[in-house]
Design an enzyme around this catalytic site. Structure first.
Site, mmCIF file in Angstrom:
data_model
loop_
_atom_site.group_PDB
_atom_site.id
_atom_site.type_symbol
_atom_site.label_atom_id
_atom_site.label_comp_id
_atom_site.label_asym_id
_atom_site.label_seq_id
_atom_site.Cartn_x
_atom_site.Cartn_y
_atom_site.Cartn_z
ATOM 1 N N TYR A 22 0.865 -1.183 0.000
ATOM 2 C CA TYR A 22 0.000 0.000 0.000
ATOM 3 C C TYR A 22 0.892 1.221 0.000
ATOM 4 O O TYR A 22 1.841 1.299 0.782
ATOM 5 C CB TYR A 22 -0.903 0.000 1.230
ATOM 6 C CG TYR A 22 -1.791 1.215 1.330
ATOM 7 C CD1 TYR A 22 -2.885 1.374 0.475
ATOM 8 C CD2 TYR A 22 -1.539 2.223 2.272
ATOM 9 C CE1 TYR A 22 -3.703 2.496 0.563
ATOM 10 C CE2 TYR A 22 -2.362 3.339 2.360
ATOM 11 C CZ TYR A 22 -3.440 3.466 1.504
ATOM 12 O OH TYR A 22 -4.249 4.581 1.588
ATOM 13 N N LYS A 70 4.633 9.020 8.812
ATOM 14 C CA LYS A 70 4.449 8.293 10.070
ATOM 15 C C LYS A 70 5.464 8.704 11.162
ATOM 16 O O LYS A 70 5.257 9.746 11.776
ATOM 17 C CB LYS A 70 4.413 6.786 9.807
ATOM 18 C CG LYS A 70 3.171 6.441 8.935
ATOM 19 C CD LYS A 70 2.799 5.002 8.844
ATOM 20 C CE LYS A 70 1.453 4.859 8.152
ATOM 21 N NZ LYS A 70 1.443 4.120 6.886
ATOM 22 N N ASP A 94 9.613 3.369 -0.750
ATOM 23 C CA ASP A 94 8.532 3.929 0.064
ATOM 24 C C ASP A 94 8.753 3.513 1.517
ATOM 25 O O ASP A 94 8.429 2.402 1.921
ATOM 26 C CB ASP A 94 7.176 3.461 -0.449
ATOM 27 C CG ASP A 94 6.028 4.063 0.365
ATOM 28 O OD1 ASP A 94 6.311 4.857 1.292
ATOM 29 O OD2 ASP A 94 4.858 3.736 0.075
HETATM 30 C C1 LIG Z 1 0.721 4.527 5.529
HETATM 31 C C2 LIG Z 1 1.449 4.356 4.251
HETATM 32 C C3 LIG Z 1 1.250 5.222 3.158
HETATM 33 C C4 LIG Z 1 0.180 6.271 3.161
HETATM 34 O O1 LIG Z 1 0.438 7.242 4.125
HETATM 35 P P1 LIG Z 1 -0.772 8.202 4.601
HETATM 36 O O2 LIG Z 1 -0.088 9.145 5.533
HETATM 37 O O3 LIG Z 1 -1.785 7.305 5.247
HETATM 38 O O4 LIG Z 1 -1.301 8.864 3.394
HETATM 39 C C5 LIG Z 1 2.052 5.082 2.063
HETATM 40 N N1 LIG Z 1 3.004 4.134 2.000
HETATM 41 C C6 LIG Z 1 3.225 3.273 3.018
HETATM 42 C C7 LIG Z 1 4.301 2.251 2.902
HETATM 43 C C8 LIG Z 1 2.448 3.358 4.172
HETATM 44 O O5 LIG Z 1 2.641 2.476 5.160
#
Ligand SMILES: *Cc1c(COP(=O)(O)O)cnc(C)c1O
Length: 428
Positions: A145, A268, A240
């Site tokens: 994701y 995060k 990512d």
């Molecule tokens: C949580 C997440 C996202 C999206 O981040 P948001 O702040 O929820 O938009 C993208 N990539 C990874 C790997 C994630 O864990």
């Protein structure tokens, strides 16, 4: 009016006003007694709901809270900044400090931009990759994701090397067709995609440790293959690290394994629970971003001083030398303890753990890709989740999510969790 509202449950009010009663779909799950719980406050490793019931928390805001809830230094930084103003629309010293801090600890981020979420970061990283290469296609891995924008809400087609189909209504098939999906940890499938489409591929976006199908670490050589193929075909590797950055280890996970991605996305942990994201990369790529270059990206709240103050405060605490060692030790104790107790009760269980991330799977061997994750016993996971919740332990509600351990989780907390799991496993 007042009394009518008073008789209604929060859940009834929420479902009338929000789709599914929630502001993000992962929050839609039944709590003890059948209704979701609403949180009143949270401290350290514990959430307290509106009825006063407290839960040991392993969701931890889905990753940002590596110091636990309401950490003293983070709260102090937020309070002090809030008193000086919430948003300026003009640069601040804090932003510069944040940028320098991230760049100093993530080599890839020679330059970077602060944004408000992981979604914004990955969306822009792909735009830069397309802008820089002049190509259209991107490659992602099944079960990963990367946020909810159109290009990345894509499922694999029937075969490994087929063009994607939308994973959500409202994503035009023409956009979905620009995203190729390959199984995670499948270097050969990635090679095949490059052989077929290589000259049209702008970027490969990958979590260096997958966290959004549950925790799934890369097998030996997988990340290296991404590096080699993108280099060979002139595509960009977007690492990512929204979830893994500063979570598995201090800084970038890809870099900690000796690799050098072209672009990196963070969020995060760097926001400490406030909305902060970032994308960074080699100077030549970031110089393509407006106002220097033709790739446009902007944001009213980007680099928001209160959010950045929170993030910086957390980053300074976790920069201490032994921070990750202790966190990983405790996570290992929990992970191994869960597997041991599950097996003692005759259950097929396995675990993947990387740094302060872990997922318990109801299958005998740890999964290496999304198909294997899906072969785990999902119904049993749900019963495990509800059993734990009844014993006041809040594990991720979905079998496809990662559990997060913070420095606020104590040895006693872990012991309590294992005792609860022992009692729950007996009923499964
Ligand atoms: C949580 C997440 C996202 C999206 O981040 P948001 O702040 O929820 O938009 C993208 N990539 C990874 C790997 C994630 O864990």
């Amino acid at each position: 009016m007042q009394s009518e509202t008073g008789r209604e449950s929060l859940w009834e009010r929420a479902t009338r006003i929000f789709p599914g009663g929630v502001n993000s779909p992962v929050r839609s799950f039944r709590g003890v007694g059948g209704q979701p719980f609403f949180v009143r406050e949270a401290h350290d490793a514990y959430l307290v709901d509106e009825t006063g019931r407290s839960y040991l928390d392993y969701v931890m805001g889905y990753g940002p809270l590596i110091l636990g809830h309401a950490h003293r230094q983070v709260v102090k930084a937020v309070r002090e900044q809030a008193q000086r103003g919430l948003a300026y629309g003009v640069p601040t010293q804090l932003e510069v400090e944040m940028g320098e801090f991230l760049s100093a600890s993530v080599r890839t981020a020679e330059m970077l931009r602060l944004v408000n979420s992981g979604t914004e970061a990955t969306m822009t990283a792909l735009r830069i990759a397309r802008g820089v290469t002049g190509r259209r296609l991107v490659v992602k891995f099944a079960g990963s994701y990367h946020g909810h924008h159109d290009s990345l809400l894509i499922k694999a087609g029937s075969g490994a090397a087929t063009l994607g189909v939308p994973d959500s209504a409202g994503v035009p098939p023409e956009i979905a067709a620009l995203t190729l999906t390959v199984p995670y940890n499948d270097a050969e499938a990635l090679r095949a995609v490059f052989q077929q489409y290589g000259r049209d591929i702008a970027a490969v976006i990958a979590e260096p440790v997958a966290g959004n199908m549950g925790t799934v670490p890369p097998v030996a050589g997988f990340l290296e293959t991404i590096r080699a193929l993108t280099q060979q075909y002139g595509a960009l590797w977007v690492s990512d690290e929204v979830m893994t950055g500063y979570r598995v280890n201090f800084g970038s996970v890809a870099e900690s394994r000796g690799l050098n991605p072209d672009l990196i996305t963070l969020a995060k942990v760097i926001g400490a629970g406030m909305p902060v994201g970032a994308y960074g990369g080699k100077r030549a790529y970031l110089e393509q971003v407006a106002p220097l270059g033709p790739v446009y990206q902007a944001g009213t709240f980007s680099g928001n001083p209160v959010a950045v103050a929170a993030g910086l405060a957390q980053l300074h605490v976790i920069a201490q030398e032994r921070f990750y060692l202790e966190l990983e030790e405790r996570t290992k104790t929990l992970a191994q303890g869960l597997v041991e107790r599950g097996r003692r009760h005759g259950l097929d269980v396995s675990v993947n753990q990387q740094g302060a991330m872990m997922t318990l799977f109801f299958r005998s061997t740890p999964p290496r890709n999304f198909a294997q994750v899906q072969q785990s016993d999902q119904d049993r996971y749900r019963r495990y989740f509800h059993g734990m919740l009844e014993r006041n332990v809040f594990m991720p509600p979905s079998p496809f999510e990662t559990a997060f351990i913070s420095s606020a989780h104590t040895d006693d907390d872990v012991e309590m969790t294992l005792a609860a799991a022992d009692a729950v496993f007996r009923t499964l």
